[in-house]
Scaffold this motif. Structure first.
Motif, PDB file in Angstrom:
ATOM      1  N   PRO A 186     -24.747  71.470 -13.043  1.00 12.09           N
ATOM      2  CA  PRO A 186     -24.377  71.243 -11.702  1.00 12.09           C
ATOM      3  C   PRO A 186     -25.608  69.843 -11.319  1.00 12.09           C
ATOM      4  N   ARG A 187     -24.725  69.101 -10.383  1.00 13.58           N
ATOM      5  CA  ARG A 187     -25.520  67.896  -9.927  1.00 13.58           C
ATOM      6  C   ARG A 187     -25.025  67.514  -8.625  1.00 13.58           C
ATOM      7  N   ARG A 188     -25.932  66.950  -7.752  1.00 15.43           N
ATOM      8  CA  ARG A 188     -25.754  66.736  -6.500  1.00 15.43           C
ATOM      9  C   ARG A 188     -25.168  65.484  -6.115  1.00 15.43           C
ATOM     10  N   LEU A 189     -24.114  65.411  -5.735  1.00 14.19           N
ATOM     11  CA  LEU A 189     -23.189  64.088  -5.528  1.00 14.19           C
ATOM     12  C   LEU A 189     -22.926  63.894  -3.930  1.00 14.19           C
ATOM     13  N   GLY A 190     -23.167  62.601  -3.540  1.00 18.12           N
ATOM     14  CA  GLY A 190     -22.953  62.163  -2.358  1.00 18.12           C
ATOM     15  C   GLY A 190     -21.381  61.614  -2.426  1.00 18.12           C
ATOM     16  N   LEU A 191     -20.427  61.844  -1.585  1.00 13.40           N
ATOM     17  CA  LEU A 191     -19.230  61.076  -1.502  1.00 13.40           C
ATOM     18  C   LEU A 191     -18.993  60.466  -0.368  1.00 13.40           C
ATOM     19  N   LEU A 192     -18.353  59.200  -0.509  1.00 12.45           N
ATOM     20  CA  LEU A 192     -18.028  58.315   0.850  1.00 12.45           C
ATOM     21  C   LEU A 192     -16.669  57.535   0.526  1.00 12.45           C
ATOM     22  N   LEU A 193     -15.663  58.216   1.204  1.00  6.87           N
ATOM     23  CA  LEU A 193     -14.456  57.541   0.857  1.00  6.87           C
ATOM     24  C   LEU A 193     -13.873  56.818   2.357  1.00  6.87           C
ATOM     25  N   ALA A 194     -13.458  55.573   2.159  1.00  6.48           N
ATOM     26  CA  ALA A 194     -13.187  54.764   3.278  1.00  6.48           C
ATOM     27  C   ALA A 194     -12.003  54.005   3.140  1.00  6.48           C
ATOM     28  N   ARG A 195     -11.222  54.113   4.225  1.00  6.62           N
ATOM     29  CA  ARG A 195      -9.930  53.111   4.181  1.00  6.62           C
ATOM     30  C   ARG A 195      -9.829  52.768   5.688  1.00  6.62           C
ATOM     31  N   ASP A 227     -28.071  63.003  -6.958  1.00  3.17           N
ATOM     32  CA  ASP A 227     -28.201  62.318  -8.374  1.00  3.17           C
ATOM     33  C   ASP A 227     -27.268  60.993  -8.228  1.00  3.17           C
ATOM     34  N   ALA A 228     -26.310  60.731  -7.379  1.00  5.60           N
ATOM     35  CA  ALA A 228     -25.570  59.753  -7.069  1.00  5.60           C
ATOM     36  C   ALA A 228     -24.815  59.789  -6.149  1.00  5.60           C
ATOM     37  N   LEU A 229     -24.271  58.437  -5.748  1.00  9.36           N
ATOM     38  CA  LEU A 229     -23.473  58.348  -4.516  1.00  9.36           C
ATOM     39  C   LEU A 229     -22.179  57.935  -5.054  1.00  9.36           C
ATOM     40  N   VAL A 230     -20.811  58.544  -4.939  1.00 10.36           N
ATOM     41  CA  VAL A 230     -19.911  58.100  -5.503  1.00 10.36           C
ATOM     42  C   VAL A 230     -18.587  57.771  -4.130  1.00 10.36           C
ATOM     43  N   CYS A 231     -18.150  56.839  -4.377  1.00  8.36           N
ATOM     44  CA  CYS A 231     -17.432  55.897  -3.530  1.00  8.36           C
ATOM     45  C   CYS A 231     -15.962  55.932  -3.805  1.00  8.36           C
ATOM     46  N   GLY A 232     -14.862  55.940  -2.712  1.00 11.88           N
ATOM     47  CA  GLY A 232     -13.583  55.784  -3.067  1.00 11.88           C
ATOM     48  C   GLY A 232     -12.926  55.246  -1.981  1.00 11.88           C
ATOM     49  N   GLY A 233     -11.593  54.516  -2.323  1.00 11.96           N
ATOM     50  CA  GLY A 233     -10.959  54.202  -1.287  1.00 11.96           C
ATOM     51  C   GLY A 233     -10.760  52.357  -1.412  1.00 11.96           C
TER      52      GLY A 233
END
Length: 220
Positions: free
Chosen positions: A77-86, A155-161
């Protein structure tokens, strides 16, 4: 597990972290026992018949020198931030393992393009730009409120969009601690909604594998 053609040959496969050991076993059954070599991206498996598989380390996972270490690390398990923007929508969340711990989605109307010409077209374009800027401003505030306080624990920030929208949000000076933890992976997602954010957790945790099989590629 999903698959898509890779630029330059081969194919990209996304493997769930819990299935990596099984996937490697199937690769060995098809191509013979592979040798394992550490690389900057992760591990390279090279089979006796010439087939190769590049196992790319997912966001937030430490480097591993061997296959056993890689399998254990990606499944932890790891702690991830998520940022999705459109354009007019943003979704942020914090996932621990495959579960969302915190989530918030915000939408704001942004007018579509108009076919009108002259002053009308310019007026609509200005209105649209202002709406888009306001939407991105909302995205900055949302990220600052939900993600920024937890930045040091991620642990990381993962972005999308949309890359430009994401870049604009993270260019805000206040969000520098988040930008510092941004991973290069950009998730291909539709307009952010809660269901899209939930699906993004699995996509962020997936192991990307680049497979090149000379015999298969030749047959194609």
């Amino acid at each position: 597990m999903t698959s898509r053609p890779a630029s330059g040959g081969g194919r990209w496969i996304e493997v769930d972290p819990t299935r990596v050991a099984r996937w490697v076993g199937n690769f060995a059954d098809r191509h013979g026992p592979p040798t394992t070599t550490p690389h900057a991206y992760g591990l390279l498996l090279a089979a006796p018949d010439g087939a190769t598989a590049e196992l790319h380390t997912p966001p937030g996972v430490p480097a591993a020198a061997d296959l056993a270490g890689f399998v254990a690390a990606v499944d932890a398990p790891r702690r991830l931030g998520l940022l999705l923007a459109r354009k007019g929508a943003v979704a942020v969340g914090i996932a621990v393992g495959d579960e969302l711990e915190v989530s918030k989605v915000d939408t704001r109307y942004v007018q579509g393009r108009t076919a009108a010409g002259g002053w009308s077209q310019q007026r609509f374009a200005r209105r649209r730009d202002n709406q888009a800027k306001a939407a991105l401003g909302d995205a900055v505030e949302l990220a600052a409120r939900l993600l920024l306080p937890a930045a040091a624990t991620l642990d990381a920030l993962v972005c999308g969009g949309d890359r430009r929208a994401v870049d604009t949000v993270l260019a805000e000076r206040r969000l520098a601690p988040l930008a510092a933890r941004r991973h290069e992976r950009l998730l291909d997602v539709p307009e952010p909604r809660h269901a899209v954010l939930v699906g993004a957790v699995a996509a962020a945790r997936a192991v990307h594998v680049l497979v090149r099989d000379p015999e298969r590629d030749a047959a194609c």
